[in-house]
Write an enzyme that holds these catalytic residues in place. Sequence first.
Site, short mmCIF file in Angstrom:
data_model
loop_
_atom_site.label_atom_id
_atom_site.label_comp_id
_atom_site.label_asym_id
_atom_site.label_seq_id
_atom_site.Cartn_x
_atom_site.Cartn_y
_atom_site.Cartn_z
N CYS A 169 -61.10 20.16 -84.16
CA CYS A 169 -59.65 20.20 -84.33
C CYS A 169 -59.07 18.87 -84.79
O CYS A 169 -57.86 18.76 -85.02
CB CYS A 169 -58.99 20.65 -83.03
SG CYS A 169 -59.68 22.20 -82.43
N HIS A 309 -51.11 16.38 -80.10
CA HIS A 309 -52.10 17.46 -80.18
C HIS A 309 -51.59 18.66 -79.39
O HIS A 309 -51.66 19.79 -79.85
CB HIS A 309 -53.44 16.96 -79.64
CG HIS A 309 -54.56 17.92 -79.85
ND1 HIS A 309 -54.86 18.46 -81.08
CD2 HIS A 309 -55.47 18.43 -78.97
CE1 HIS A 309 -55.90 19.27 -80.97
NE2 HIS A 309 -56.29 19.28 -79.70
N GLU A 320 -53.17 13.80 -72.52
CA GLU A 320 -52.53 13.19 -73.70
C GLU A 320 -51.23 12.49 -73.33
O GLU A 320 -50.95 11.38 -73.80
CB GLU A 320 -52.28 14.25 -74.77
CG GLU A 320 -51.70 13.66 -76.05
CD GLU A 320 -51.53 14.69 -77.17
OE1 GLU A 320 -51.28 14.28 -78.31
OE2 GLU A 320 -51.63 15.90 -76.88
N LYS A 338 -47.55 23.22 -82.19
CA LYS A 338 -48.39 24.37 -81.83
C LYS A 338 -47.60 25.43 -81.06
O LYS A 338 -48.00 26.59 -81.01
CB LYS A 338 -49.59 23.91 -81.01
CG LYS A 338 -50.65 23.16 -81.81
CD LYS A 338 -51.86 22.82 -80.95
CE LYS A 338 -52.95 22.13 -81.75
NZ LYS A 338 -52.60 20.75 -82.13
N HIS A 343 -52.54 27.23 -82.63
CA HIS A 343 -53.57 26.22 -82.85
C HIS A 343 -54.44 26.64 -84.02
O HIS A 343 -55.23 27.59 -83.92
CB HIS A 343 -54.40 26.08 -81.58
CG HIS A 343 -55.30 24.87 -81.56
ND1 HIS A 343 -55.67 24.19 -82.70
CD2 HIS A 343 -55.91 24.23 -80.53
CE1 HIS A 343 -56.47 23.19 -82.38
NE2 HIS A 343 -56.63 23.19 -81.06
N PHE A 402 -63.14 19.63 -79.85
CA PHE A 402 -64.35 19.84 -79.06
C PHE A 402 -65.41 18.83 -79.53
O PHE A 402 -65.51 18.50 -80.70
CB PHE A 402 -64.88 21.25 -79.24
CG PHE A 402 -64.10 22.31 -78.49
CD1 PHE A 402 -63.12 21.96 -77.57
CD2 PHE A 402 -64.35 23.65 -78.71
CE1 PHE A 402 -62.42 22.93 -76.87
CE2 PHE A 402 -63.64 24.64 -78.02
CZ PHE A 402 -62.67 24.27 -77.10
#
Length: 414
Positions: A169, A309, A320, A338, A343, A402
């Site tokens: 991502c 994010h 975050e 998002k 996402h 990831f």
Amino acid sequence: MTITARRTQRFDVAVTGLGLVTPAGTGVEANWDLVTSGRSTATRDPNLEGLTVDFSCRVPDFDPAALLGARRAWRMDRVNQLAVAAARQAVADAGLDTSTWDGARVGVVMGNSLGGAASYEREHDTFRDEGEDFVSPFLMVKSPVNMIAGYVAIDLKAGGPNMVVSTACASGPTAIGTARHLLESGMCDIVLAGGSEASLTRTTIAAMQRMGALSTRTDAPEAASRPFDADRDGFVAAEGAAVLVLERADDARARRARVRANISGYGASADGYHPSAPDPSGAGVERAIRAAYADALVEPRDIVHINAHGTSTPLNDVTESRVIRRVVGDHPAVTSTKGAVGHLLGAAGAVEAAYTVLAVQHQTVPPTANLDAQDPEIEVDVVTKEARPMRIEAAATHSFGFGGQNGVLVVTAP
């Protein structure tokens, strides 16, 4: 933690064109209208009927046959179709003519995570049910990740460096940061950079649901993606593409191009911690943020807006926000788009980079959709309910993937 800037002079890359094909619609105007409205695009997905999670954020009203021609579209996976559509928009938006440009000086760098997942899954089913004689030979030019950039180059006659980068991502910032290096090195004069993802297949969704990454709010899909909210329970998977036309700032000025904003810094890191969970200390994220700021020759106090994010997952949003507060402070206006578009996995960072460019251009921060009650553990200024007009000279966008891969961009006003 100290990161010493290697630069003595900032290297600005001008964003002269944008192309967007997302759940918010096709084109810059449709996207900006949607994300600044604070509406969600999540809806029930007929292709996911019967699964535990049966909703997603899909690109609406996308007709590849009309856009590319039926025969060409048939030879391409949806991930390639979306990429080409976004790239065509971006080039037109930049006022460039592919019939007259020096294609050998034009590069393409695209980000992606899962390649042509839909084509692979479909041909696997054909092989299982009907045998090898019925498997399409076109699978080998549909599903490989490199074909995303390959099809863009073929369509637009771009003969320079051509590649797909994959950092989950964080692939969008990785692609844009790589493109910036190509421009600075002199290898290219123009680079088309961004990301594309079209992996809303039943197997992919089932796997993400099994690992606990997705929201299971099936009774209200439109309220499922709720970054930073106390009641968040996972993200909503999405598809789409974004492409930015990047040029050296001096070159853009020389041809009197409209510059929407500049990409002025890029930082990357790895958590080295866990395959899917973020490092709760945020050390890797902090390294990427500080590296991007050092590259852009900005201080944390200069960053007044962050497109986070912000996945709407319990672990990411808290980690975050703590890093933002520790490194940057509590002054930036934070948002997660998002909430509106879901996402987009390997395309998420590219779409969010485009939205950050538009925020700087329009001097407006989009709201975070569905944020009704901010998690008390999240102690940053999250914009919600309505867009916030404000002066933005420097902004940042965060992307984490990831594998613990992190990418951060600094976007500045031209």
